[in-house]
Write a protein that holds these residues in place. Structure first.
Motif, PDB file in Angstrom:
ATOM      1  N   ASP A  27      35.944  52.073  29.502  1.00 25.54           N
ATOM      2  CA  ASP A  27      35.408  50.719  29.333  1.00 25.54           C
ATOM      3  C   ASP A  27      35.245  50.174  30.747  1.00 25.54           C
ATOM      4  O   ASP A  27      36.227  50.023  31.476  1.00 25.54           O
ATOM      5  N   THR A  49      34.034  47.296  33.476  1.00 24.51           N
ATOM      6  CA  THR A  49      33.758  45.874  33.665  1.00 24.51           C
ATOM      7  C   THR A  49      33.188  45.668  35.064  1.00 24.51           C
ATOM      8  O   THR A  49      33.548  46.377  35.999  1.00 24.51           O
ATOM      9  N   ASN A  62      35.471  47.853  37.739  1.00 25.63           N
ATOM     10  CA  ASN A  62      36.731  48.385  37.224  1.00 25.63           C
ATOM     11  C   ASN A  62      36.466  49.216  35.980  1.00 25.63           C
ATOM     12  O   ASN A  62      35.482  48.991  35.258  1.00 25.63           O
ATOM     13  N   TYR A  77      38.568  51.437  32.607  1.00 22.18           N
ATOM     14  CA  TYR A  77      39.809  51.702  31.877  1.00 22.18           C
ATOM     15  C   TYR A  77      39.540  52.779  30.834  1.00 22.18           C
ATOM     16  O   TYR A  77      38.593  52.662  30.044  1.00 22.18           O
ATOM     17  N   ARG A  88      39.653  54.687  27.453  1.00 19.62           N
ATOM     18  CA  ARG A  88      39.669  54.095  26.115  1.00 19.62           C
ATOM     19  C   ARG A  88      40.911  54.506  25.318  1.00 19.62           C
ATOM     20  O   ARG A  88      41.059  54.083  24.177  1.00 19.62           O
ATOM     21  N   ASP A 103      47.273  49.385  27.947  1.00 20.82           N
ATOM     22  CA  ASP A 103      45.927  48.858  28.181  1.00 20.82           C
ATOM     23  C   ASP A 103      45.942  47.397  28.611  1.00 20.82           C
ATOM     24  O   ASP A 103      45.311  47.024  29.602  1.00 20.82           O
ATOM     25  N   GLY A 104      46.657  46.567  27.890  1.00 24.05           N
ATOM     26  CA  GLY A 104      46.648  45.134  28.201  1.00 24.05           C
ATOM     27  C   GLY A 104      47.200  44.836  29.571  1.00 24.05           C
ATOM     28  O   GLY A 104      46.612  44.052  30.337  1.00 24.05           O
ATOM     29  N   ARG A 162      44.745  45.911  32.367  1.00 28.37           N
ATOM     30  CA  ARG A 162      43.637  44.975  32.551  1.00 28.37           C
ATOM     31  C   ARG A 162      44.110  43.662  33.179  1.00 28.37           C
ATOM     32  O   ARG A 162      43.420  43.089  34.035  1.00 28.37           O
ATOM     33  N   GLU A 178      42.097  43.544  36.657  1.00 28.42           N
ATOM     34  CA  GLU A 178      41.017  42.558  36.582  1.00 28.42           C
ATOM     35  C   GLU A 178      41.182  41.428  37.607  1.00 28.42           C
ATOM     36  O   GLU A 178      40.276  40.624  37.783  1.00 28.42           O
ATOM     37  N   TYR A 204      40.262  52.045  38.816  1.00 28.97           N
ATOM     38  CA  TYR A 204      40.127  52.660  37.498  1.00 28.97           C
ATOM     39  C   TYR A 204      41.475  53.184  37.043  1.00 28.97           C
ATOM     40  O   TYR A 204      42.320  53.570  37.840  1.00 28.97           O
ATOM     41  N   SER A 209      52.422  43.798  33.401  1.00 28.11           N
ATOM     42  CA  SER A 209      51.433  43.618  34.465  1.00 28.11           C
ATOM     43  C   SER A 209      52.067  43.845  35.820  1.00 28.11           C
ATOM     44  O   SER A 209      53.261  43.621  36.027  1.00 28.11           O
TER      45      SER A 209
END
Length: 510
Positions: free
Chosen positions: A228, A230, A242, A244, A246, A252-253, A256, A260, A284, A311
């Motif tokens: 994915d 962005t 960027n 990520y 899949r 994942d959260g 990002r 991000e 990435y 994070s």
């Protein structure tokens, strides 16, 4: 003694030989290593590369890679033959259009003998056609090609290029890049710089990437898989790309939420280090199992493990700081690794201060107090750690302590002038620890030899700085334990070529 009688006709031939310039008889092979004592066989002598053009095709299902590398270079000596660092199977080599002889040698050398020798200063175009399955190739007992469920990743340090393109693999020989990769439709290919175009036909999509600023070979990256992606632009005008995987699952959260923020962090770091030096930024996160991040130029590689605890903007700061300290200004030799890792760690400390999670001095005091005088931590010399310790914790944390000591010695005005001026002084080039010391002395107007020797080159704990308390508030200690830079369980093993020792690395960031 044997005497030879030379016939008259032979005398004429001998006269012609004497008429040939002396330099024609001095052609010699380029060295199989560039001369770095840490890694004697890395890089090569006899030529300097200016550009790599890589045209690749990759099948994720079988890990088969096909490629044609066109290398633009210039001979730096009268050259009879030269080496490239490479592991895959080669079918043809041409030098300046003519077929060249080639063979493999040692662990990772491709030896090329051109049809005609190359005079010093001659422009050289080398074309190498090759194929292979990178995951089946190893050198010195290791492999840096990372297969994933949907593709593969090339990202490692101090070597990664051998598994996907022939090169002069040492940071001292930087070049620009065009990387064109064809993959089956539905799969994406990422590399450094900016995406110039995509073309789809017959079930394949070709991605064309360009890195228009000089780049060290270990900073070149290739990522193939289902991502994915962005895109955006930082407030300061830097394009950000960027990506990520899949199938990052629960990470994942957090991935990002961290990556991000790249645009924001690039702009923030620019306030300390000067304008961002490249045409794009980003990172990435593929579904790999490694435990490290790497400052691959403009497109940072992050393992999902970076975000297993939530994070982690600190690791993003670390790798983005390298875009100035390590990528823009690259080391002359691998012993100069402090110029990369000490400053990237210090950037994390600056971010901690910015976030209200401990000032740089509080963190320095905590690290200093955490290691008693008899701790092996102090036996590693950040200014020349040796290949077996090159990526160990003291290079990072003791390295950052040296930077705080420099700040305390010269004052904030001179210190921040050094931080911002250094990347400008050596933009897109290479430098050593000695070069940095001279620059800091010039900017500050102070003699700093003793300070650098104490903090970077003595295998012992420096005396406590005057008027600095060793104790730190417990909350700061807790924050350091969380973000100190080690990833529990993220251990991998590497043989250090030329050093004859096994290197175990557990660092979260590189």
């Amino acid at each position: 003694m044997h005497r030879r009688t030379i016939a008259p006709g032979a005398l004429a031939a001998a006269s012609l030989l004497l008429a040939i310039p002396a330099s024609a008889a001095t052609y010699s092979p380029g060295a199989p290593g560039i001369g770095d004592p840490y890694y004697p066989m890395y890089g090569n002598g006899g030529y300097d590369v200016s550009h790599y053009d890589l045209r690749l095709a990759y099948r994720p299902s079988t890990d088969e890679l096909q490629g044609t590398a066109t290398i633009q270079a210039r001979a730096t000596q009268d050259l009879s033959r030269f080496d490239l660092d490479f592991l895959l199977d080669v079918s043809e080599v041409r030098v300046n259009g003519a077929r060249a002889a080639f063979t493999s040698s040692g662990e990772h050398e491709l030896v090329v003998t051109p049809k005609n020798p190359l005079a010093k200063g001659t422009p050289v175009t080398v074309v190498v056609r090759y194929h292979g399955v990178p995951s089946t190739k190893s050198a010195y007992g290791f492999n840096t090609w990372h297969r994933t469920a949907d593709g593969a990743v090339a990202a490692d340090e101090p070597e990664a290029a051998w598994w996907w393109f022939p090169s002069n693999d040492h940071p001292r020989d930087k070049a620009t890049y065009d990387v064109s990769v064809a993959v089956p439709d539905g799969t994406q290919a990422l590399s450094n710089g900016t995406l110039q175009s995509t073309v789809s036909q017959r079930g394949w999509t070709r991605y064309n990437w360009r890195q228009d600023k000089p780049q060290a070979t270990y900073l070149a990256t290739l990522a193939i898989g289902r991502f994915d992606i962005t895109t955006g632009t930082s407030e300061g005008g830097v394009p950000v790309i960027n990506a990520y995987s899949r199938n990052l699952g629960a990470n994942d959260g957090a991935a990002r939420a961290s990556v991000e923020r790249t645009g924001e962090l690039v702009d923030w770091l620019s306030g300390y280090f000067g304008p961002y030096p490249f045409s794009s930024a980003g990172g990435y996160v593929p579904a790999t199992t490694t435990g490290y991040a790497l400052e691959t130029q403009t497109r940072v590689y992050y393992s999902p493990k970076q975000f297993a605890a939530g994070s982690n903007t600190s690791v993003v700061v670390h790798e983005l700081a390298h875009q100035w300290y390590g990528d823009d200004v690259s080391l002359k030799g691998w012993k100069d690794i402090w110029l990369n890792e000490g400053f990237a760690r210090y950037a994390q400390w600056l971010w901690s201060e910015h976030e209200g999670e401990g000032t740089t001095q509080e963190l320095a005091d905590y690290v200093y107090a955490s290691h008693p005088a008899d701790d092996a931590f102090w036996t590693v010399k950040p200014g020349d750690p040796g290949p077996e310790n090159q990526f160990e914790l003291p290079v990072y944390d003791r390295g950052a302590l040296a930077i705080q000591a420099l700040r305390n010695a010269v004052g904030d005005r001179a210190f921040f002038a050094v931080l911002k001026g250094w990347p400008k002084q050596h933009a897109y080039g290479n430098a050593s620890v000695a070069d940095f010391e001279k620059y800091a002395e010039k900017v500050s107007g102070k003699r700093l030899g003793t300070l650098f020797d104490t903090w970077l080159f003595q295998p012992s704990k420096p005396a406590a700085p005057a008027a600095r308390a060793a104790a730190v508030a417990p909350a700061v200690a807790v924050r350091m334990a969380v973000r100190g830079g080690r990833a529990p369980g993220a251990t991998f093993r590497r043989i250090s070529p030329g050093a004859g020792t096994t290197r175990t690395q557990t660092l979260l960031q590189r």
